[in-house]
Design a protein around this motif. Structure first.
Motif, PDB file in Angstrom:
ATOM      1  N   PHE A   1       0.832  -1.211   0.000  1.00 21.30           N
ATOM      2  CA  PHE A   1       0.000   0.000   0.000  1.00 21.30           C
ATOM      3  C   PHE A   1       0.867   1.261   0.000  1.00 21.30           C
ATOM      4  CE2 PHE A   1      -2.363   3.394   2.133  1.00 21.30           C
ATOM      5  CZ  PHE A   1      -3.551   3.395   1.408  1.00 21.30           C
ATOM      6  N   TYR A   2       1.910   1.265   0.813  1.00 21.23           N
ATOM      7  CA  TYR A   2       2.785   2.435   0.910  1.00 21.23           C
ATOM      8  C   TYR A   2       3.910   2.349  -0.117  1.00 21.23           C
ATOM      9  CZ  TYR A   2       0.441   3.167   5.421  1.00 21.23           C
ATOM     10  OH  TYR A   2      -0.494   3.360   6.413  1.00 21.23           O
ATOM     11  N   ASN A   3       3.549   2.021  -1.358  1.00 20.43           N
ATOM     12  CA  ASN A   3       4.589   1.775  -2.365  1.00 20.43           C
ATOM     13  C   ASN A   3       5.351   3.035  -2.757  1.00 20.43           C
ATOM     14  OD1 ASN A   3       2.563   2.988  -3.770  1.00 20.43           O
ATOM     15  ND2 ASN A   3       2.290   1.385  -5.295  1.00 20.43           N
ATOM     16  N   ASN A   4       4.783   4.210  -2.462  1.00 21.39           N
ATOM     17  CA  ASN A   4       5.487   5.454  -2.793  1.00 21.39           C
ATOM     18  C   ASN A   4       6.280   5.983  -1.604  1.00 21.39           C
ATOM     19  OD1 ASN A   4       4.534   5.558  -5.447  1.00 21.39           O
ATOM     20  ND2 ASN A   4       2.593   6.431  -4.776  1.00 21.39           N
ATOM     21  N   SER A   5       6.209   5.277  -0.523  1.00 18.02           N
ATOM     22  CA  SER A   5       6.930   5.696   0.676  1.00 18.02           C
ATOM     23  C   SER A   5       7.788   4.545   1.158  1.00 18.02           C
ATOM     24  CB  SER A   5       5.936   6.076   1.785  1.00 18.02           C
ATOM     25  OG  SER A   5       5.055   7.084   1.342  1.00 18.02           O
ATOM     26  N   GLU A   6       8.689   4.867   2.014  1.00 19.08           N
ATOM     27  CA  GLU A   6       9.514   3.813   2.605  1.00 19.08           C
ATOM     28  C   GLU A   6       8.896   3.413   3.931  1.00 19.08           C
ATOM     29  OE1 GLU A   6      14.078   3.094   4.137  1.00 19.08           O
ATOM     30  OE2 GLU A   6      13.601   4.838   2.888  1.00 19.08           O
ATOM     31  N   VAL A   7       8.448   2.182   4.058  1.00 21.93           N
ATOM     32  CA  VAL A   7       7.826   1.711   5.290  1.00 21.93           C
ATOM     33  C   VAL A   7       8.741   0.674   5.935  1.00 21.93           C
ATOM     34  CG1 VAL A   7       6.449  -0.008   4.012  1.00 21.93           C
ATOM     35  CG2 VAL A   7       5.778   0.649   6.332  1.00 21.93           C
ATOM     36  N   THR A   8       8.969   0.822   7.241  1.00 16.66           N
ATOM     37  CA  THR A   8       9.838  -0.101   7.971  1.00 16.66           C
ATOM     38  C   THR A   8       9.105  -0.625   9.205  1.00 16.66           C
ATOM     39  OG1 THR A   8      10.833   1.712   9.230  1.00 16.66           O
ATOM     40  CG2 THR A   8      11.946   1.026   7.205  1.00 16.66           C
ATOM     41  N   PHE A   9       9.460  -1.820   9.609  1.00 19.48           N
ATOM     42  CA  PHE A   9       8.866  -2.475  10.769  1.00 19.48           C
ATOM     43  C   PHE A   9       9.990  -2.823  11.748  1.00 19.48           C
ATOM     44  CE2 PHE A   9       6.452  -3.330   6.989  1.00 19.48           C
ATOM     45  CZ  PHE A   9       5.126  -3.151   7.358  1.00 19.48           C
ATOM     46  N   GLU A  10       9.754  -2.540  13.012  1.00 21.76           N
ATOM     47  CA  GLU A  10      10.763  -2.854  14.026  1.00 21.76           C
ATOM     48  C   GLU A  10      10.087  -3.497  15.231  1.00 21.76           C
ATOM     49  OE1 GLU A  10      14.038  -0.592  16.925  1.00 21.76           O
ATOM     50  OE2 GLU A  10      12.853   0.566  15.467  1.00 21.76           O
ATOM     51  N   LYS A  11      10.576  -4.670  15.630  1.00 21.02           N
ATOM     52  CA  LYS A  11      10.039  -5.339  16.812  1.00 21.02           C
ATOM     53  C   LYS A  11      10.668  -4.753  18.064  1.00 21.02           C
ATOM     54  CE  LYS A  11       8.566  -9.780  14.937  1.00 21.02           C
ATOM     55  NZ  LYS A  11       8.605 -11.259  15.112  1.00 21.02           N
ATOM     56  N   LEU A  12       9.849  -4.589  19.119  1.00 20.11           N
ATOM     57  CA  LEU A  12      10.333  -4.054  20.389  1.00 20.11           C
ATOM     58  C   LEU A  12       9.864  -4.945  21.529  1.00 20.11           C
ATOM     59  CD1 LEU A  12       9.616  -0.271  19.728  1.00 20.11           C
ATOM     60  CD2 LEU A  12      11.844  -1.396  19.684  1.00 20.11           C
ATOM     61  N   ASP A  13      10.448  -4.749  22.714  1.00 20.74           N
ATOM     62  CA  ASP A  13      10.197  -5.672  23.820  1.00 20.74           C
ATOM     63  C   ASP A  13       9.021  -5.287  24.712  1.00 20.74           C
ATOM     64  OD1 ASP A  13      12.289  -7.287  23.055  1.00 20.74           O
ATOM     65  OD2 ASP A  13      13.758  -6.221  24.291  1.00 20.74           O
ATOM     66  N   SER A  14       8.558  -4.017  24.631  1.00 17.26           N
ATOM     67  CA  SER A  14       7.500  -3.598  25.559  1.00 17.26           C
ATOM     68  C   SER A  14       6.725  -2.416  24.994  1.00 17.26           C
ATOM     69  CB  SER A  14       8.109  -3.199  26.910  1.00 17.26           C
ATOM     70  OG  SER A  14       8.886  -2.008  26.757  1.00 17.26           O
ATOM     71  N   LEU A  15       5.568  -2.156  25.602  1.00 17.25           N
ATOM     72  CA  LEU A  15       4.766  -0.990  25.223  1.00 17.25           C
ATOM     73  C   LEU A  15       5.490   0.305  25.585  1.00 17.25           C
ATOM     74  CD1 LEU A  15       2.195   0.274  24.113  1.00 17.25           C
ATOM     75  CD2 LEU A  15       1.108  -0.117  26.342  1.00 17.25           C
ATOM     76  N   ASP A  16       6.238   0.297  26.681  1.00 16.62           N
ATOM     77  CA  ASP A  16       7.025   1.481  27.060  1.00 16.62           C
ATOM     78  C   ASP A  16       8.010   1.850  25.960  1.00 16.62           C
ATOM     79  OD1 ASP A  16       5.763   1.811  29.458  1.00 16.62           O
ATOM     80  OD2 ASP A  16       7.273   0.744  30.636  1.00 16.62           O
ATOM     81  N   MET A  17       8.645   0.847  25.371  1.00 20.77           N
ATOM     82  CA  MET A  17       9.595   1.093  24.281  1.00 20.77           C
ATOM     83  C   MET A  17       8.878   1.616  23.037  1.00 20.77           C
ATOM     84  SD  MET A  17      12.224  -2.127  24.672  1.00 20.77           S
ATOM     85  CE  MET A  17      13.334  -1.549  23.380  1.00 20.77           C
ATOM     86  N   VAL A  18       7.664   1.107  22.797  1.00 22.66           N
ATOM     87  CA  VAL A  18       6.856   1.591  21.668  1.00 22.66           C
ATOM     88  C   VAL A  18       6.544   3.072  21.857  1.00 22.66           C
ATOM     89  CG1 VAL A  18       4.581   1.465  20.575  1.00 22.66           C
ATOM     90  CG2 VAL A  18       5.827  -0.637  21.088  1.00 22.66           C
ATOM     91  N   ASN A  19       6.063   3.429  23.050  1.00 20.95           N
ATOM     92  CA  ASN A  19       5.696   4.825  23.311  1.00 20.95           C
ATOM     93  C   ASN A  19       6.902   5.749  23.261  1.00 20.95           C
ATOM     94  OD1 ASN A  19       2.915   4.502  23.590  1.00 20.95           O
ATOM     95  ND2 ASN A  19       3.089   3.881  25.726  1.00 20.95           N
ATOM     96  N   LYS A  20       8.054   5.261  23.719  1.00 22.94           N
ATOM     97  CA  LYS A  20       9.279   6.066  23.652  1.00 22.94           C
ATOM     98  C   LYS A  20       9.652   6.350  22.200  1.00 22.94           C
ATOM     99  CE  LYS A  20      14.119   6.129  25.144  1.00 22.94           C
ATOM    100  NZ  LYS A  20      15.242   5.345  25.739  1.00 22.94           N
ATOM    101  N   LYS A  21       9.542   5.335  21.363  1.00 22.42           N
ATOM    102  CA  LYS A  21       9.860   5.495  19.943  1.00 22.42           C
ATOM    103  C   LYS A  21       8.902   6.470  19.268  1.00 22.42           C
ATOM    104  CE  LYS A  21      12.241   3.889  16.290  1.00 22.42           C
ATOM    105  NZ  LYS A  21      13.698   3.833  16.182  1.00 22.42           N
TER     106      LYS A  21
END
Length: 452
Positions: free
Chosen positions: A314-334
């Motif tokens: 879907f995001y073929n005109n943009s660069e989309v990246t996925f990163e796994k994290l260990d916790s919701l706190d790390m998600v919110n920090k990012k």
């Protein structure tokens, strides 16, 4: 200029005749939260049903959306309409005459949130894209959501507001002065709300001079020259006085109902029909008790690999990246770290396999909600078994999103101070872009008004 029924045609504000439960009513059982909350948590509404059994309650006057898909919809609507008539005929509801209600609400997250119950003219409201009316939606209206809600209103004798409408009043000229005069007003309710809803107090304002001052202050906010100067806009932008902060589809349903019935009314009937107006709670976006929270998403009946692959395509005109994290706190920090970078939109996710973040570079939308929702709309359209729900609390997103076959998306909050200018300059936001507080902070049904 106010006429005998205290109505300002200039800004479309009416001082309504308000009905409240008679003295001695169990008010904690009477008031229940907005019908569009806890739609993926039927246990919440089951508990409400238990608490209100055999008691006068707004629960018996509304249709919780968690039950909208059930087969007994027609029976439920008939029972709602019958109960409305019963509450009027048996004087369970009593009139306080034409008045406004000053509301002071304490919530789990705010010591005080102030509001003002009044009625707005639906002729001044248009939820369609590009609208330049005085009353405007802040988010996209899903037309398909309106017919069942209009059906509920069709034979109703009463309306109960969960709509919250915002004004942009940084000088605090309309609502806040009332807080200094509560000793002059009759207190009409003061009680604890159920299910962590907090505490609420209401004061009746029926003094004509005070009402006139309120309307005059609102009229000053609507002055076209002051509006252009405030927002640095030209003549092509109509004055936006009232922005619908919560309950957009409820207000849109009231508008849809009005458009249907006014076709058969004379000119004089159109001017005075009660269904032309809608009861709302008015709040100042600058009130310290008003907070904007993100509305997250949970998508059901998906294959995790499939949805991530679809997102890449879907995001073929943009660069989309996925990163796994260990916790919701790390998600919110990012997410927080990325918030200052306008060339990247970052939102989190949770599945049965854990947490992570998604970054979309050079997005075509202005806010993260638009970037994510555009994909979800496309994905759901192509996968008929997939279902989506809009969730207020991170804990519920985590609980539901971490189940097999589901995915939860965490979104950042938008600044409330950007709301008016964004809507004026760019039009409505993507639907479910923000929430005024958490689910338990939503408006509870309390005041009523006749619409027939």
């Amino acid at each position: 200029m106010l006429n005998s029924r205290i109505y300002s045609e200039k800004i479309g504000v009416l001082v309504p005749e308000i009905l409240l439960p008679k003295q001695g009513t169990d008010m904690e059982a009477w008031a229940v939260v907005a019908c569009d909350q806890y739609t993926s948590e039927p246990e919440y509404w089951q508990e409400v049903e238990k608490k209100t059994k055999d008691k006068p309650s707004t629960y018996h006057l509304i249709f919780p959306e968690v039950y909208l898909e059930e087969e007994n919809g027609e029976d439920r609507i008939k029972k709602i309409n019958d109960t409305m008539k019963e509450y009027i005929e048996k004087n369970i509801l009593t009139s306080h005459g034409p008045c406004m209600i000053f509301v002071d609400r304490k919530t789990t997250h705010a010591e005080s949130r102030k509001g003002l119950i009044l009625a707005i003219d639906l002729e001044k409201y248009d939820y369609n894209k590009g609208s330049q009316t005085l009353v405007r939606a802040t988010e996209g209206t899903v037309i398909d959501r309106l017919p069942p809600r209009i059906k509920i209103r069709k034979n109703a004798t009463l309306e109960l507001p969960h709509v919250m409408v915002l004004i942009d009043d940084p000088e605090k000229t309309v609502i806040e002065p009332l807080a200094e005069k509560v000793g002059d007003f009759e207190k009409v309710y003061d009680f604890e709300l159920m299910a962590s809803g907090g505490h609420i107090k209401g004061y009746k304002i029926d003094d004509k001079e005070v009402l006139s001052n309120i309307i005059s202050a609102l009229e000053k906010l609507s002055d076209p020259s002051a509006f252009k100067s405030k927002y640095q806009v030209g003549d092509d932008k109509g004055v936006l006085l009232f922005a619908v902060g919560d309950g957009n589809h409820s207000l849109a349903s009231a508008k849809g109902h009005w458009e249907i019935i006014k076709k058969n009314l004379s000119e004089d009937e159109i001017k005075n029909h009660p269904a032309r107006f809608a009861l709302v709670e008015l709040s100042n976006v600058h009130d310290e008790g008003i907070t904007f929270e993100p509305i997250h998403r949970v998508v059901f009946n998906i294959d995790t690999k499939d949805i991530f692959e679809s997102m890449k395509n879907f995001y073929n005109n943009s660069e989309v990246t996925f990163e796994k994290l260990d916790s919701l706190d790390m998600v919110n920090k990012k997410i927080k770290e990325s918030s200052q970078n306008t060339s990247v939109h970052t939102f989190g996710f949770v599945t049965s396999e854990g947490y992570g973040v998604i970054e979309v570079k050079n997005p075509s939308h202005n806010i993260e909600t638009g970037t994510l929702q555009s994909f979800l709309d496309s994905f759901i359209e192509q996968n008929e078994k997939v279902r989506i729900d809009y969730i207020h609390g991170e804990d519920v997103v985590t609980k539901l999103g971490s189940k097999e076959g589901n995915i939860g998306f965490y979104l950042p909050a938008m600044s409330k101070h950007d709301l008016f200018k964004t809507v004026i300059l760019e039009g409505v936001l993507p639907r479910k872009s923000f929430s005024m507080g958490e689910a338990e902070e939503k408006r509870f049904y309390l005041e009523c008004r006749k619409i027939v």
